[in-house]
Design an enzyme around this catalytic site. Sequence first.
Site, PDB file in Angstrom:
ATOM      1  N   GLN A 156      -5.102  -1.753   9.683  1.00 22.31           N
ATOM      2  CA  GLN A 156      -4.610  -2.592   8.622  1.00 22.31           C
ATOM      3  C   GLN A 156      -5.419  -4.036   9.562  1.00 22.31           C
ATOM      4  OE1 GLN A 156      -3.546  -3.666   5.950  1.00 22.31           O
ATOM      5  NE2 GLN A 156      -4.606  -5.688   6.067  1.00 22.31           N
ATOM      6  N   ASP A 197     -11.088   2.777   3.789  1.00 19.94           N
ATOM      7  CA  ASP A 197     -11.630   1.524   4.036  1.00 19.94           C
ATOM      8  C   ASP A 197     -13.317   1.056   3.577  1.00 19.94           C
ATOM      9  OD1 ASP A 197      -9.965  -0.403   3.771  1.00 19.94           O
ATOM     10  OD2 ASP A 197      -9.258  -0.509   5.887  1.00 19.94           O
ATOM     11  N   LYS A 241       0.616  -0.963  -0.546  1.00 18.19           N
ATOM     12  CA  LYS A 241      -0.008  -0.442   0.346  1.00 18.19           C
ATOM     13  C   LYS A 241       0.593   0.967  -0.030  1.00 18.19           C
ATOM     14  CE  LYS A 241      -4.238  -2.421   2.143  1.00 18.19           C
ATOM     15  NZ  LYS A 241      -5.024  -2.289   3.845  1.00 18.19           N
TER      16      LYS A 241
END
Length: 281
Positions: free
Chosen positions: A96, A119, A52
């Site tokens: 995460q 997200d 990422k």
Amino acid sequence: MILIDGKKIAAELREELKKEVSNLKVKHNKVPGLTVILIGDLTPSQIYVRNKEKSANEVGLKSEVIKYPDSVEENIILDKIQKLNKDETVSGILVQLPLPKHIDRQKVIETIDPSKDVDGFHPMNVGNLSSGYESSVPCTPLGCYLLIKKIEPNLNGKKAVIVGRSNLNGKPMTQLLLKENCTVTITHSKTKDLKAECLEADIIVAAVGIPELVKGDWVKKGSIVIDVGINKIDKGIVGDVDFKEVSKNAKAITPVPGGVGPMTIACLLKNTIDCFKRSQI
Ligand code: NAP
């Protein structure tokens, strides 16, 4: 049969995003910033976060990874998120997953400012998506949606069957296709006749986590098949779709690996840029 090349389509998307970041830099004299919080030392999470960060840097985003040990207390994470919520240089925040057991995942998600929730997991974004309003959309289903649109720009009236109803994949996928005027059936582990449901579909999205669950004779000729699954078995990594058999009937299909996977990170970058743009209005 069209092999949907997720790697290539994701690379094209990243190229477009790179240009967009460069234009935003000229217009606002700053670039969107992505901050990732990584807790613990789980190897897959470390690899995801590294990828990422690398992709974010490549398109010109300001990117930062904040690491904590597995033992970090929940309130330290919540305090950090609150600080990042107030930080104007941070456009997107991602924690995460998975988290260590002592940290409440929902509390963490709900602490992120919905306008920085790249997200798309915050209940506000989930609600906005299901109401058809503007929102951050979870990266994997967003990637699937963009792949489907590449093959079939007009989805009006198409029958879509989603296999799997997770909050991460199946449910947001349903909302995205509903918004495109598909007639959507969402299936799950208690669905009575999954084969019969799939045989009705013009579009199948499989997000289950069972190797090669969707068989060749479950798919009608000319359908689009998107395989979200990533399953490690003896012969290597396979999806939730029996690729070899389903390819014989499908009009277009994603491979695993190289299909949906590469789109997920590209969509994270897109979400970060979109959060930045909304914050500048
Ligand atoms: P999940 O949270 O475990 O959800 C799985 C879903 O599949 C559940 O809704 C479950 O039904 C349903 N299901 C289980 N057995 C079934 C069956 N026999 N028939 C029909 N439905 C069944 O999984 P997820 O997080 O959505 O992930 C799914 C897969 O995608 C995994 O392989 C994961 O590794 C992969 N994945 C890939 C990416 C990517 O970037 N490519 C990203 C995320 C996930 P119930 O609700 O009834 O239990």
